[in-house]
Design an enzyme around this catalytic site. Structure first.
Site, PDB file in Angstrom:
ATOM      1  N   HIS A 168    -110.302-119.854 -21.627  1.00 21.02           N
ATOM      2  CA  HIS A 168    -109.828-119.601 -20.276  1.00 21.02           C
ATOM      3  C   HIS A 168    -109.004-120.772 -19.780  1.00 21.02           C
ATOM      4  O   HIS A 168    -109.115-121.890 -20.283  1.00 21.02           O
ATOM      5  CB  HIS A 168    -111.001-119.353 -19.320  1.00 21.02           C
ATOM      6  CG  HIS A 168    -111.968-120.497 -19.242  1.00 21.02           C
ATOM      7  ND1 HIS A 168    -112.969-120.667 -20.171  1.00 21.02           N
ATOM      8  CD2 HIS A 168    -112.104-121.513 -18.363  1.00 21.02           C
ATOM      9  CE1 HIS A 168    -113.681-121.735 -19.866  1.00 21.02           C
ATOM     10  NE2 HIS A 168    -113.175-122.279 -18.772  1.00 21.02           N
ATOM     11  N   CYS A 174    -117.273-127.707 -14.310  1.00 17.80           N
ATOM     12  CA  CYS A 174    -116.592-127.846 -15.593  1.00 17.80           C
ATOM     13  C   CYS A 174    -115.128-128.157 -15.311  1.00 17.80           C
ATOM     14  O   CYS A 174    -114.674-128.039 -14.174  1.00 17.80           O
ATOM     15  CB  CYS A 174    -116.732-126.575 -16.438  1.00 17.80           C
ATOM     16  SG  CYS A 174    -115.872-125.127 -15.790  1.00 17.80           S
TER      17      CYS A 174
END
Length: 689
Positions: free
Chosen positions: A65, A207
């Site tokens: 992603h 993240c």
């Protein structure tokens, strides 16, 4: 708003064998659907994100992603692989592949929809249904939430916003961290705790991209908390920002879990509580273990006290190998040391340029300074630079300890570093002092103390005991042997000549170009800078070779894009123009966009050029007193013409190899658009993940 996923974005028989070909296959579907405007540019962004941290998860899931300027709308493509594809998960290949694409300027609703999907991936019934379904349209409906895999309420976390259709996100609009306790269902826990309150944990997950791992870690912790009878309230610090946990919830918590791969914002809110600090994937893969660990710390009375505030980088999860944690600790120290190197070294170099090398014997400018004399200004610059340089070793030691144990490591680290300077243990002494200081503080923090003393531990007890122990060890035990080793290394550098010097130049050149500003590059740079503290001909040659080699990768890529522009995309050609300036300024990171897009061709080419330059610089005997500056400090270089010749030779080698390797590749879409060139920031300070 368009649907997140449609049947055309589903491949139930994904034939790819590697994560790169899988990403390309799914991205081609996004291009066909009009969701991605530049296939190679988008894939370069995916590859750059993958390079930060593998995106494979336990349970056979891969979630490549990124956020990209080449994405027009939030999009998800799904592929199911019969063979499995390695995405770096600990338990093996992934058979369920989700390629998540978010626009660079995605709004909160878009990102919340993506985070909702990330949460649903933690539901075994959801993933089982994806493995069983054969109809692409049904798979798309299942992912959108329009088709339930099991009766409502079967999942453990009703807050998982993914239960709503992806095109309507009212519940998700609050994102995962909504006001105090909304992520961990604390209201129910409070109602059930009339007799005995359950153990309460507050957690933060984050993240680098803030799209997937952040929310999957939150969901995983919440489910593990429910299974263990523990209240877990999570603050997700994702791409859409974050809603702070209520201070009352934090105050009432018994322990803290920080699962992150980027800096936790406002980390000092959690000071004074038992804390487990790990990478975000640890919370996804072993949440029950983290909960048990932090409960054990609470039972033993282990708290972080004030130490929990603002560590600059991830200091290593418990599952990391010792070598990984050691590298992070050392890089923390180096990153804080480098500004002192740049300031002090350049001031000293300017002083030499104005007043000559005899300026070292000038009297103190505090006692004698003549405004109209150049020698007076040169002496002033030299003495200011010398003062800045004097902090090199203490700062290195202090922040190595800081990387290990946060703020309690600063006092013993700085004390140990100062002692290293006193006993002439130099750069090696600073490394040892920092590691010793961190280890001593770790040992002290393991001692269980009465609750009444915990408040004074970080302020009085830990600094007092740790400074005394580190001082004793540095003065009496390890200091003198390290000082002898430092002297031997300095003498060796001073005596370098002929083939030995050339081999050292090759090694340093390879290290400078291997990871373009990463840990290996930092080791070579720190080695060279350490020699400047006690300058000799050998150490000055090392500094010259290191800076010359560090300039080669961006200059080589700039030359390659100039002479063979057709081998590069438009974005790479633009990055090549910027790389001329970055390379000339000794900013090795100027080559990162090219390496991220095509590492197998760019990195070996850069290393070859760096090795040639390092070897030639050492063979020519070029010297450098400035730790930075690129071509702008050429007047301060001993042997400037042959030095520039060494750089030019390495640049040509790098450019020639890149052109040769790219010319022989398969023509079908193998050139990837590189990410935007990095800012011209301090090239030796590690970038945030």
């Amino acid at each position: 708003m368009s649907e997140l996923i449609t049947a055309e974005l589903v491949d139930v028989d994904l034939a790819a064998e590697t994560k790169q070909t899988a990403a390309r296959s799914l991205a081609e579907r996004m291009v066909a659907a009009g969701r991605v405007t530049d296939l190679d540019g988008f894939l370069a962004d995916v590859a750059a994100r993958e390079a930060q941290m593998p995106t494979g998860l336990d349970g056979g899931i891969g979630i490549p992603h990124c956020r990209s300027e080449h994405v027009t709308a939030p999009t998800l493509a799904f592929g199911r692989s019969a063979r499995g594809i390695d995405f770096g998960a600990p338990d093996g290949p992934a058979d369920l592949i989700f390629l998540i694409a978010a626009p660079a300027g995605a709004d909160d609703d878009h990102l919340t929809i993506l985070s909702a999907l990330a949460r649903r991936l933690m539901d075994a019934e959801f993933t089982d249904a994806l493995r069983a379904e054969r109809d692409p349209a049904a798979v798309a409906a299942l992912i959108r939430g329009e088709q339930a895999p099991a009766p409502a309420g079967s999942t453990a976390a009703p807050e998982a916003a993914g239960e709503a259709p992806a095109t309507v996100a009212p519940e998700a609009a609050g994102e995962a961290p909504a006001p105090a306790g909304s992520t961990g269902a604390p209201e129910a826990a409070e109602g059930a705790s009339a007799a005995a309150a359950p153990f309460r944990i507050v957690a933060v997950t984050s993240c680098p991209t803030g799209i997937a791992h952040t929310y999957m870690a939150a969901e995983s912790l919440q489910k593990a908390g429910e299974a263990a009878g523990v209240d877990v309230v999570v603050e997700t610090q994702g791409s859409a920002g974050f809603t702070r946990l209520d201070p009352g919830v934090i105050a009432a918590a018994d322990a803290v879990i920080l699962a992150h791969d980027v800096e936790v914002r406002e980390k000092d809110r959690f000071a004074g509580k038992p804390t487990v600090d790990v990478g975000v994937k640890a919370a996804i893969n072993r949440p029950a273990e983290l909960i048990a660990d932090v409960r054990g710390k609470a039972a033993r009375g282990e708290t972080t006290a004030a130490a929990a505030a603002t560590a600059p980088m991830d200091t290593g999860a418990p599952g990391d190998h010792f070598g990984t944690r050691l590298r992070k600790w050392l890089m923390t120290g180096v990153s804080y040391m480098v500004p002192f190197v740049a300031a002090g070294g350049l001031l000293i170099a300017l002083a030499f340029a104005i007043g000559g090398y005899e300026i070292t014997s000038a009297p103190s400018v505090a006692e004698h300074f003549v405004w109209t004399e150049a020698a007076g200004w040169a002496a002033l610059l030299f003495q200011i630079g010398g003062a800045a340089f004097g902090f090199l070793v203490p700062v290195l030691a202090g922040y190595i300890a800081y990387g290990m144990v946060d703020r309690p490591g600063l006092v013993p680290g700085f004390v140990g570093g100062a002692i290293a300077v006193t006993i002439n243990a130099g750069f090696l002494g600073g490394l040892a002092a920092g590691l010793i200081a961190g280890a001593v503080v770790m040992a002290i923090q393991r001692v269980r103390v009465p609750a009444v003393l915990r408040g004074v531990m970080p302020v009085v007890v830990i600094p007092l005991i740790s400074a005394a122990v580190v001082g004793f060890l540095m003065f009496i035990v390890v200091g003198k042997p390290i000082a002898s080793l430092q002297k031997a290394m300095t003498d060796w550098l001073s005596g370098l000549s002929g083939g030995n010097a050339v081999l050292l130049g090759v090694l340093l050149g390879l290290m400078m170009c291997f990871d373009l500003g990463g840990p290996v590059n930092k080791v070579a740079y720190a080695f060279a800078v350490g020699g400047l503290a006690t300058p000799t001909d050998g150490s000055l040659q090392v500094m010259a070779a290191v800076m010359a080699a560090g300039m080669v990768p961006p200059l080589g890529m700039a030359l390659a894009t100039t002479v063979r522009a057709k081998l590069f995309t438009k974005a790479e050609q633009d990055n090549g123009k910027a790389a001329w300036v970055l390379g000339a300024s000794f900013i090795s990171e100027g080559a990162i966009p090219f390496a991220a897009a095509d590492p197998l061709r760019v990195i070996p080419s850069a290393m070859a050029g760096g090795a040639v330059t390092g070897a030639l610089s050492m063979a020519f005997g070029a010297t450098l007193r400035a730790p930075h500056g690129g071509i702008f400090v050429v007047p301060l270089i001993g042997g400037p013409l042959v030095y520039l010749l060494a750089i030019a030779a390495g640049t040509v080698v790098t450019a020639g190899l890149v052109v040769l390797l790219k010319s022989r590749r398969k023509p079908a879409g193998s050139v990837a658009t590189a990410p935007a060139a990095p800012e011209a920031a301090d090239p030796k300070v590690p970038a945030a993940a």
